[in-house]
Write an enzyme that holds these catalytic residues in place. Sequence first.
Site, short mmCIF file in Angstrom:
data_model
loop_
_atom_site.label_atom_id
_atom_site.label_comp_id
_atom_site.label_asym_id
_atom_site.label_seq_id
_atom_site.Cartn_x
_atom_site.Cartn_y
_atom_site.Cartn_z
N ARG A 67 0.73 -1.32 0.06
CA ARG A 67 -0.06 0.02 0.03
C ARG A 67 0.90 1.32 -0.11
O ARG A 67 0.40 2.29 -0.75
CB ARG A 67 -0.97 0.02 1.19
CG ARG A 67 -2.39 -0.33 0.75
CD ARG A 67 -3.03 -0.36 2.25
NE ARG A 67 -2.43 -1.26 2.98
CZ ARG A 67 -3.13 -1.49 4.42
NH1 ARG A 67 -4.20 -1.15 4.51
NH2 ARG A 67 -2.40 -2.04 5.26
N LYS B 199 -2.28 -18.47 6.03
CA LYS B 199 -3.56 -18.74 7.48
C LYS B 199 -3.69 -17.53 8.06
O LYS B 199 -2.86 -16.64 8.07
CB LYS B 199 -3.04 -19.92 8.33
CG LYS B 199 -1.88 -19.65 9.43
CD LYS B 199 -1.87 -20.48 10.52
CE LYS B 199 -2.41 -20.24 11.88
NZ LYS B 199 -1.91 -19.18 12.60
N HIS C 85 2.35 -23.74 7.91
CA HIS C 85 3.86 -23.63 7.77
C HIS C 85 4.33 -24.69 8.76
O HIS C 85 5.59 -25.10 8.61
CB HIS C 85 4.40 -22.19 8.12
CG HIS C 85 4.69 -22.09 9.66
ND1 HIS C 85 3.50 -21.43 10.49
CD2 HIS C 85 5.49 -22.25 10.42
CE1 HIS C 85 3.91 -21.44 11.64
NE2 HIS C 85 5.06 -21.90 11.66
N LYS D 177 8.05 -28.00 8.18
CA LYS D 177 9.01 -28.13 9.28
C LYS D 177 9.58 -29.55 9.20
O LYS D 177 8.57 -30.49 8.68
CB LYS D 177 8.79 -28.15 10.76
CG LYS D 177 8.33 -26.76 10.81
CD LYS D 177 7.76 -26.64 12.67
CE LYS D 177 7.31 -25.28 13.06
NZ LYS D 177 8.02 -24.34 13.18
N GLU E 232 4.69 -22.29 23.98
CA GLU E 232 5.46 -21.29 23.32
C GLU E 232 5.63 -20.40 24.82
O GLU E 232 5.04 -20.40 25.61
CB GLU E 232 4.81 -20.36 22.33
CG GLU E 232 4.54 -21.04 21.04
CD GLU E 232 3.70 -20.31 20.10
OE1 GLU E 232 4.62 -19.54 19.16
OE2 GLU E 232 2.41 -19.83 20.25
N ASP F 18 -6.04 -19.82 16.39
CA ASP F 18 -4.71 -19.48 15.58
C ASP F 18 -3.69 -20.94 15.72
O ASP F 18 -3.15 -20.89 14.89
CB ASP F 18 -3.82 -18.52 16.97
CG ASP F 18 -2.71 -18.11 16.24
OD1 ASP F 18 -2.47 -17.84 15.03
OD2 ASP F 18 -1.86 -18.11 17.29
N HIS G 242 -2.26 -25.98 12.80
CA HIS G 242 -0.68 -26.62 13.41
C HIS G 242 -1.20 -28.01 14.29
O HIS G 242 -0.55 -28.72 14.05
CB HIS G 242 -0.30 -25.59 14.28
CG HIS G 242 0.22 -24.50 13.28
ND1 HIS G 242 0.42 -24.27 12.15
CD2 HIS G 242 0.34 -22.99 13.93
CE1 HIS G 242 0.61 -23.12 11.79
NE2 HIS G 242 0.59 -22.20 12.86
N LYS H 243 0.74 -19.47 25.04
CA LYS H 243 1.40 -18.49 25.08
C LYS H 243 2.04 -18.29 26.29
O LYS H 243 1.31 -18.70 27.39
CB LYS H 243 1.08 -17.34 24.27
CG LYS H 243 0.32 -17.32 23.06
CD LYS H 243 1.31 -16.65 21.95
CE LYS H 243 0.70 -16.80 20.53
NZ LYS H 243 1.53 -17.48 19.51
#
Length: 507
Positions: free
Chosen positions: A55, A170, A200, A204, A238, A257, A262, A358
């Site tokens: 943009r 995603k 993704h 891996k 995480e 998420d 995943h 998280k």
Amino acid sequence: MTAPSSCGSKPAPDCTLVIFGITGDLTHRLLMPALYNLSRWELLPERFAMIGVGRSGVSVDTLRDDLTGTMRGFIAERGTGLAAEGFDEGAWEKVVGRLEYLAGDVTDPATYRELAGRIAASQETYGTGRNVLFYLAVAARFIGPVVNGLGEARLTGQEAGAWRRVIIEKPFGHDLESAKALNRDILAVLSEDQIFRIDHFLGKETVQNILAFRFGNGLFEPLWNRDRIDHVQITVAETVGVGKRGSFYDATGALRDMVPNHLFQLFTMTAMEPPTSFEADAVRDKKEEVLSAVHLLPDAAAVRAQYTAGIVHGQAVRNYRDELDVTPNSQTETFVALRLMVDNWRWAGVPFYLRTGKAMAKRDTEIAIRFKQAPLALFRGTGVEACIPNWLVLQIQPDEGISLQFGAKVPGPEVRLGAVNMDFLYKDYFQSPPSTGYETLIYDAMMGDATLFQRADSIEAGWRVVQPLLRAWSGRRDTMTTYPAGSAGPKEADDLLARDGRAWRPL
Ligand code: BG6
């Protein structure tokens, strides 16, 4: 410099790569480092060009300088899958030197008319031929409009010797209905074989290895069922909090998420039946099949929680609700734990426990398979009260490897059992160059290999499993609990397993 084994050994076919979202975080952090690695490994097309769409009104020189600055920074700090052995200017030049920039609004048809002209010009200048790969690194709400824009500008039509493919990041939708609607919209413009929906985790090596491990060895498959397996634990913990992604994350939450994408990749690869071949559709059929056999009871089998202030790796972390761009009374979960049952002959009665969060105590992604105890503890009259549990752990990250825990006699006059491990660590056997995981995905899309991408039905199958939870949790404050940052999650997640007489493995 050689490529990891997951990439092929010959350069991808000539093409133009168009990246929507060229100034964004994903492009800087992952796509550019991945393209740089592909360039170092000599896997980029021989005749190659890139057009970035964004943009802002920056000049192409400023954009190139910006991207170069970020790359240099990453290499200096040895971050994001880049080799530490200095900056390979030549390899980078093959990427950034081929980049053109188009400033435009993706909801404006004029942008696509202009893009068509730029693609034709790049084909002329760089001799790339007529293949074009579009990478949509844009917010979810722009995916439909971009695909539509490309279609209306006649940029998606394929002819003999000229493919047009689209990589979609995603999240793909935010629930079952929106995922179906998005699939409908993009399938009105593209055929399924043109669409490469990214997860993704599939880039891996250790995730790809799950299938190699299961189906490349005769030893484990006979044990891989309800006769020998007690239960399975899948953890994606995480240490990072939400960082600067507060506005995205607060509208999304841990369930959306991480789970239908995943965690379900890890789950389906562990639970699927053997495919008839490793062709993309054969593998994807089996994954879809296992998801369609899953049932989840929202009230009895799921926990969600939000982190409160705490300490992670010695650093103070504030309450989730005080994070940047998070609403002060947010009802978004940062942790989720689930108990899934699979209604098929292989897995009847074997729970799969999944958890992700998280700001947890440790970064740890693993699939842990707990085998049943020996039928009889033959140690009467000794100090041994119970056999050592047998665990097979596929460690996805960090410290990638596989370990098998069993009991052995502790040396000495008494009979005592101790837990011991047989460990395989990737780094001891294979010298894989550092990578971001996106190299394989970009390369495969250029090669037209969709095995590591999600098909429309597998995306919808994932959402279908979590849909009852989304419904049950929506607007209900009493379903939320908390855990201190730096812990292993809320007590309720422990209770979920304790009710079945089991416990999570420590992080
Ligand atoms: C992303 C999620 O898809 O995956 C992030 O949006 C998460 O919230 C990330 O942190 C985890 O990926 P990785 O490769 O860092 O384990």
